[in-house]
Scaffold this active site. Structure first.
Site, PDB file in Angstrom:
ATOM      1  N   HIS A 145       0.834  -1.189   0.000  1.00 52.63           N
ATOM      2  CA  HIS A 145       0.000   0.000   0.000  1.00 52.63           C
ATOM      3  C   HIS A 145       0.875   1.248   0.000  1.00 52.63           C
ATOM      4  O   HIS A 145       1.997   1.248   0.514  1.00 52.63           O
ATOM      5  CB  HIS A 145      -0.931   0.002   1.211  1.00 52.63           C
ATOM      6  CG  HIS A 145      -2.076  -0.947   1.075  1.00 52.63           C
ATOM      7  ND1 HIS A 145      -3.127  -1.002   1.957  1.00 52.63           N
ATOM      8  CD2 HIS A 145      -2.347  -1.890   0.124  1.00 52.63           C
ATOM      9  CE1 HIS A 145      -3.982  -1.934   1.574  1.00 52.63           C
ATOM     10  NE2 HIS A 145      -3.526  -2.488   0.471  1.00 52.63           N
ATOM     11  N   GLU A 147       0.799   3.946   1.641  1.00 53.68           N
ATOM     12  CA  GLU A 147       1.211   4.481   2.941  1.00 53.68           C
ATOM     13  C   GLU A 147       2.498   3.804   3.431  1.00 53.68           C
ATOM     14  O   GLU A 147       3.409   4.473   3.944  1.00 53.68           O
ATOM     15  CB  GLU A 147       0.096   4.272   3.977  1.00 53.68           C
ATOM     16  CG  GLU A 147      -1.203   4.997   3.641  1.00 53.68           C
ATOM     17  CD  GLU A 147      -2.183   4.139   2.884  1.00 53.68           C
ATOM     18  OE1 GLU A 147      -3.396   4.358   3.020  1.00 53.68           O
ATOM     19  OE2 GLU A 147      -1.729   3.226   2.150  1.00 53.68           O
ATOM     20  N   CYS A 177      -6.160   1.603   5.384  1.00 53.40           N
ATOM     21  CA  CYS A 177      -6.757   0.395   5.953  1.00 53.40           C
ATOM     22  C   CYS A 177      -6.238   0.230   7.385  1.00 53.40           C
ATOM     23  O   CYS A 177      -5.359   0.979   7.832  1.00 53.40           O
ATOM     24  CB  CYS A 177      -6.402  -0.832   5.103  1.00 53.40           C
ATOM     25  SG  CYS A 177      -4.649  -1.283   5.154  1.00 53.40           S
ATOM     26  N   CYS A 180      -2.398  -0.359   7.590  1.00 54.58           N
ATOM     27  CA  CYS A 180      -1.631   0.864   7.338  1.00 54.58           C
ATOM     28  C   CYS A 180      -1.766   1.845   8.500  1.00 54.58           C
ATOM     29  O   CYS A 180      -0.818   2.572   8.824  1.00 54.58           O
ATOM     30  CB  CYS A 180      -2.087   1.509   6.032  1.00 54.58           C
ATOM     31  SG  CYS A 180      -1.569   0.613   4.551  1.00 54.58           S
TER      32      CYS A 180
END
Length: 319
Positions: A145, A147, A177, A180
């Site tokens: 992801h 992040e 999410c 993250c």
């Protein structure tokens, strides 16, 4: 017949005097706008409020049919048409962030709150310590992801140690999410002098209790999370998008009601309330947004927020 020398001298002095008078008026005019010198065509500056009033007066006069003397600026008492309109030429070629800007179509698709794009796009800026300089860049999902990619990249920098002080602003197309969110909290715990502000265009799987708890944990850790509004979309368009010449103010006008719905749901998440927004996709073409409020929402959410988002309406009295 050739002019006499005294006549030439007088004419030259008159030209110089007129030139100095015009330069003085122009200098006074620019100083009254808070400008030390003539603005460069390649350097964009905020429109001073006094100029806004001038333009608004001219527009009002045009609609009413009343003529105006365009060679007299009443707010300043300065005669002479010395306004210069600089056409928008797109991001300057000398802009240090030009090569890091994304294309308009990519921005439109990624940050449209009415579309459920599969990829997450991150636009971010970092302000180091007391410096006024801002460093801007962008990122997107890879095998991880976006992040996590950001955290790994920034912590790999040799100068980024525990005592580093900086302010980070994220503009995310999807909210983090729960995994993250945990990674962000761990990153901030290891770097206590870093502040993080997150703007999101959409809420990622907001019905999932783990994602809702992850966002709550972030806010409890001092992270500010907000839904992107027109101001943030306009800011991102101007600073992160490689828009075409003349399109500086033409960022995608997404429906404000969708922003309000997401803002209401984020408010419910932070307050620990159950979901009040249901989002469904019909045949992978149409996205439906439906409010599903419960009694607890009306009991906990302040009335002005309920009114602003349309959950309640004021009664109308006919006289």
């Amino acid at each position: 017949m050739l002019p006499s020398l005294p006549g030439l001298a007088l004419g030259l002095l008159l030209i110089l005097a007129l030139g100095q008078t015009f330069q003085f008026q122009e200098r006074v005019f620019l100083q009254s706008l808070g400008l030390d010198k003539e603005p460069s065509p390649k350097k964009f500056q905020p429109v001073p409020s006094i100029l806004k009033r001038i333009f608004q007066d001219q527009e009002a006069a045009a609609t009413t049919g009343v003529s105006q003397d365009l060679c007299y600026v009443k707010e300043l008492g300065v005669s002479g048409n010395i306004l210069r309109l600089l056409p928008d030429q797109g991001p300057s070629a000398g802009d240090a962030t030009l090569r890091r800007r994304i294309e308009p179509r990519e921005f439109e698709v990624s940050f449209d709150p009415g579309e459920l794009s599969k990829e997450t796009r991150l636009l971010y800026e970092i302000k180091w310590g007391k410096s006024q300089r801002i460093w801007r860049h962008s990122g997107k999902n890879t095998t991880k992801h976006v992040e996590r990619n950001f955290i790994e990249q920034i912590t790999s920098e040799r100068r980024f140690h525990r005592s580093v002080s900086c302010c980070i602003i994220w503009f995310l197309s999807w909210s983090p999410c729960w995994e993250c969110s945990e990674a962000i909290r761990e990153f901030l715990n290891q770097h206590p002098r870093v502040t993080l502000l997150i703007y999101v265009a959409r809420l990622f799987h907001h019905m999932d209790p783990r994602n809702r708890q992850g966002l709550r944990d972030l806010t409890h850790s001092g992270v500010t999370i907000q839904i992107m509004g027109p101001t943030e979309y306009d800011y991102c368009w101007r600073h992160f998008v490689n828009y075409a010449p003349g399109k500086e103010a033409h960022w995608p006008r997404y429906p404000p009601p969708l922003m309000k719905l997401y803002a209401l749901e984020l408010h419910c998440i932070i307050l620990g309330l159950p979901p009040c927004l249901n989002i469904s996709r019909y045949q992978n073409q149409l996205t439906f947004f439906r409010l599903i409020p419960q009694n607890c929402h009306y009991q906990v959410i302040p009335p002005h927020i309920l009114l602003h988002t349309g959950l309640i309406q004021l009664p109308l009295t006919w006289r």
